[in-house]
Design a protein around this motif. Structure first.
Motif, short mmCIF file in Angstrom:
data_model
loop_
_atom_site.label_atom_id
_atom_site.label_comp_id
_atom_site.label_asym_id
_atom_site.label_seq_id
_atom_site.Cartn_x
_atom_site.Cartn_y
_atom_site.Cartn_z
N THR A 9 0.84 -1.20 0.00
CA THR A 9 0.00 0.00 0.00
C THR A 9 0.88 1.25 0.00
N ALA A 10 0.30 2.34 -0.49
CA ALA A 10 1.04 3.61 -0.53
C ALA A 10 1.39 4.04 0.89
N SER A 11 0.45 3.82 1.83
CA SER A 11 0.70 4.28 3.21
C SER A 11 1.85 3.51 3.85
N TRP A 12 1.92 2.23 3.59
CA TRP A 12 3.02 1.43 4.18
C TRP A 12 4.36 1.98 3.71
N LYS A 13 4.42 2.27 2.41
CA LYS A 13 5.68 2.80 1.86
C LYS A 13 5.99 4.16 2.48
N LYS A 14 4.96 4.97 2.64
CA LYS A 14 5.17 6.29 3.25
C LYS A 14 5.57 6.13 4.72
N LEU A 15 4.99 5.15 5.37
CA LEU A 15 5.35 4.91 6.78
C LEU A 15 6.82 4.50 6.89
N ASN A 16 7.27 3.69 5.94
CA ASN A 16 8.68 3.28 5.92
C ASN A 16 9.59 4.50 5.81
N LYS A 17 9.23 5.38 4.93
CA LYS A 17 10.02 6.61 4.71
C LYS A 17 9.97 7.49 5.96
N ASN A 56 3.60 7.66 23.29
CA ASN A 56 4.02 6.75 22.23
C ASN A 56 4.92 7.49 21.25
N LEU A 57 5.72 6.71 20.53
CA LEU A 57 6.66 7.31 19.57
C LEU A 57 5.93 7.62 18.27
N ILE A 58 5.06 8.61 18.37
CA ILE A 58 4.26 8.99 17.21
C ILE A 58 4.16 10.51 17.14
N ASP A 59 3.88 11.01 15.96
CA ASP A 59 3.49 12.41 15.83
C ASP A 59 2.27 12.46 14.91
N ASN A 60 1.87 13.67 14.53
CA ASN A 60 0.67 13.79 13.69
C ASN A 60 0.81 13.01 12.39
N THR A 61 2.00 13.09 11.79
CA THR A 61 2.23 12.41 10.51
C THR A 61 2.10 10.90 10.68
N LEU A 63 0.39 9.24 12.81
CA LEU A 63 -1.02 8.84 12.98
C LEU A 63 -1.78 8.96 11.67
N ARG A 64 -1.52 10.03 10.95
CA ARG A 64 -2.23 10.23 9.68
C ARG A 64 -1.91 9.07 8.72
N LEU A 65 -0.65 8.71 8.64
CA LEU A 65 -0.27 7.62 7.72
C LEU A 65 -0.84 6.28 8.17
#
Ligand code: F6P
Length: 542
Positions: A9-17, A56-61, A63-65
């Motif tokens: 999925t596009a989101s998985w790839k973006k999450l990797n980046k 948690n080790l998260i930010d807005n991006t 969560l959005r992804l």
């Protein structure tokens, strides 16, 4: 349900980046940079449960992804399939409708047939029976009221009822509850020492009524009972079955009116909402059992109706995937700061690991991504003095869920305030380590400062409830159930079968024959054969 490779999925790839740039982020800085972080990353459920996921080790991006990933993996559609009774448990050709058991005010259909009537009628039967036992009007074979209940079952037919009766002990009546699951005779023998055949009821709880351990324990219990009662007609006063199978309990000698049925669309590890919860109802009464169902129903409604961005089970699932699949963190700990909830981690060990411990995806291919995490845990503060060293300073990062009630059922001096101080302190220490200014001098200037240093940056969820009531416990269990479901959808696996436990069961049958008779010759691998030979040798000289 759609079959998709999540990693394509596009989101998985973006999450990797995103991970590549985000992996050096520190919670200390994330909190410093945003004074509203707690407000932004916490959700209040009905003013009864607060889920704080800000540490948690998260930010807005992130969560959005992650939310986009859920959308791309068609999680909202999968939720509808679940609640609409689609046969999403494909490898067993079954629907997954345990949610129907707590939806008592609406008509539920399965395969165009109304199932609500059957659900209500079993619930009524449970209510009638438990009222009789609790009030003392159900009598044993010598005319005495019942004092003890023994639930014989294993896995989902044991862990759920046992966990809930323990967690809701403050609501318990006079009946003594016992749970026998292990085929190791020790458990049953120890229960026999505490009960009297005249005043004990045995509930044989098994969806299939073929599970070796349960049937063995049930047979031994029957033998023990008949040694005293001397008449099989008395079984009617003392032996009950909860099962999908009617034939087998009848063959066992259980009266037809003593059988409480449930359906193939209730998975074993999700069955505590069905008649498998009979021992729960006996322990806390029908009113409380219904409140328990109501709590789970409320969480179901939240899960179905809340946008993904504010949906508690979905957010917990996505954050879990972030750690499991991007940070490669392999385990998750569940840490209830409530002594009554001591079996909660064990319950969700089965719930999660039997559901999502799979390596073949829904297209029949070997997955190329991580699936379910290892779940473990223990109640606080005991766990602090056992394994928290590793949580704070070990080389492995373990995301943890900290669960606690603000109000304890047992008010005793300052016990609860001390418990809660520890509860809040631990997530703070895990997140910020010795970056906390007021501790810096202790750590920086001392001789062995390097050993005393805490890096922090260790993620946690804090799940704070008002009190562990039947309603709130129902909410919490449903919350985790839906978290597991959501992760299974995204992992693209079948979460509701459990083929992985079959091979061991089959091999045990072969091994049994070789242990029973040493001339029953079978060639095993050298290790297994060596062990069997030693078993026979030691038995021979004994
Ligand atoms: O261990 C596998 C399993 O099938 C679990 O899923 C289930 O909860 C347990 O065995 C007990 O099964 P039953 O209720 O049929 O005895």
């Amino acid at each position: 349900m759609k079959n998709l490779n999540p990693t394509c999925t596009a989101s998985w790839k973006k999450l990797n980046k995103h991970f590549e740039t985000f992996k050096t982020a520190h919670l200390y800085k994330l909190f410093n940079d945003d004074v509203n972080r707690f407000k932004k990353f916490s959700i209040l459920f009905e003013n009864k449960i607060l889920v704080d996921f800000s540490k948690n080790l998260i930010d807005n991006t992130t969560l959005r992804l992650l939310i986009n990933l859920a959308k791309e993996m068609h999680v909202p559609e999968a939720i509808l399939d679940l609640f609409n009774g689609e046969k999403i448990n494909k490898t067993e050709n079954r629907a997954v409708l345990h949610t129907a058991l707590r939806n008592l005010n609406n008509d539920i259909y399965y395969e165009n047939k109304l199932i609500s009537n059957e659900i209500h009628s079993i619930l009524k039967k449970m209510e009638y029976f438990s009222n009789k036992v609790i009030s003392g009007s159900w009598l044993g074979y010598t005319g005495k009221s019942i004092t003890d209940i023994v639930n014989i079952g294993i896995g989902g037919s044991d862990l759920g009822p046992c966990m809930v009766t323990e967690a809701l002990r403050p609501y318990k009546n006079h009946l003594n509850m016992h749970f026998v699951s292990n085929v190791d005779a020790t458990q049953l023998i120890e229960v026999f020492k505490k009960i009297s055949p005249e005043t004990t009821i045995f509930i044989i709880c098994s969806k299939t009524f073929t599970t070796q351990e349960t049937i063995m324990n049930a047979c031994s219990a029957k033998k023990w009972f008949l040694k005293y009662a001397q008449n099989i007609l008395f079984l009617k006063n003392h032996f009950f079955a909860v099962s999908m199978n009617i034939k087998k309990p009848l063959q066992f000698g259980i009266d037809i009116s003593n059988i409480f049925t449930f359906w193939d669309w209730v998975g074993g590890r999700y069955s505590l909402w069905s008649a498998v919860g009979l021992s729960i109802m006996l322990s806390i009464g029908c009113k409380n059992f219904k409140k328990f169902l109501k709590g789970a129903y409320a969480m179901d409604q939240h899960f179905i109706n809340t946008p993904l961005e504010k949906n508690i089970p979905i957010l917990l699932a996505l954050i879990g995937i972030w750690y499991n699949n991007f940070y490669n963190m392999e385990t998750e700990a569940i840490l209830p700061y409530d002594q009554y909830m001591h079996r909660f981690p064990a319950y969700f060990q089965q719930g999660n690991m039997e559901s999502n411990g799979k390596c073949i995806d829904r297209t029949g291919k070997l997955v190329e991504w991580q699936t379910g995490p290892i779940i473990w845990g223990e109640s606080g503060t005991n766990s602090q003095h056992a394994f928290f060293q590793l949580l704070h300073q070990g080389t492995k990062i373990i995301p943890c869920d900290f669960i606690a009630p603000i109000f304890s059922h047992n008010v005793l001096d300052e016990h609860h305030i001390i418990l809660l101080s520890n509860f809040f302190a631990q997530t703070q220490a895990l997140a910020f380590g010795s970056n906390l200014n007021f501790f810096k001098k202790d750590y920086v200037n001392s001789k062995y400062s390097i050993y005393k240093n805490f890096e922090g940056n260790r993620p946690t969820n804090t799940i704070l409830c008002k009190k562990i009531t039947p309603y709130i416990l129902g909410c919490l269990i449903a919350m985790y159930e839906h978290k597991i479901f959501t992760q299974g959808v995204i992992f693209n696996i079948y979460s509701f079968d459990q083929w992985g436990v079959e091979l061991g069961k089959k091999l045990a049958q072969k091994l049994y024959l070789s242990l029973k008779n040493k001339y029953n010759f079978r060639k095993f691998d050298s290790s297994t054969q060596g062990l069997i030979d030693l078993y026979h040798n030691w038995n021979f000289f004994n």
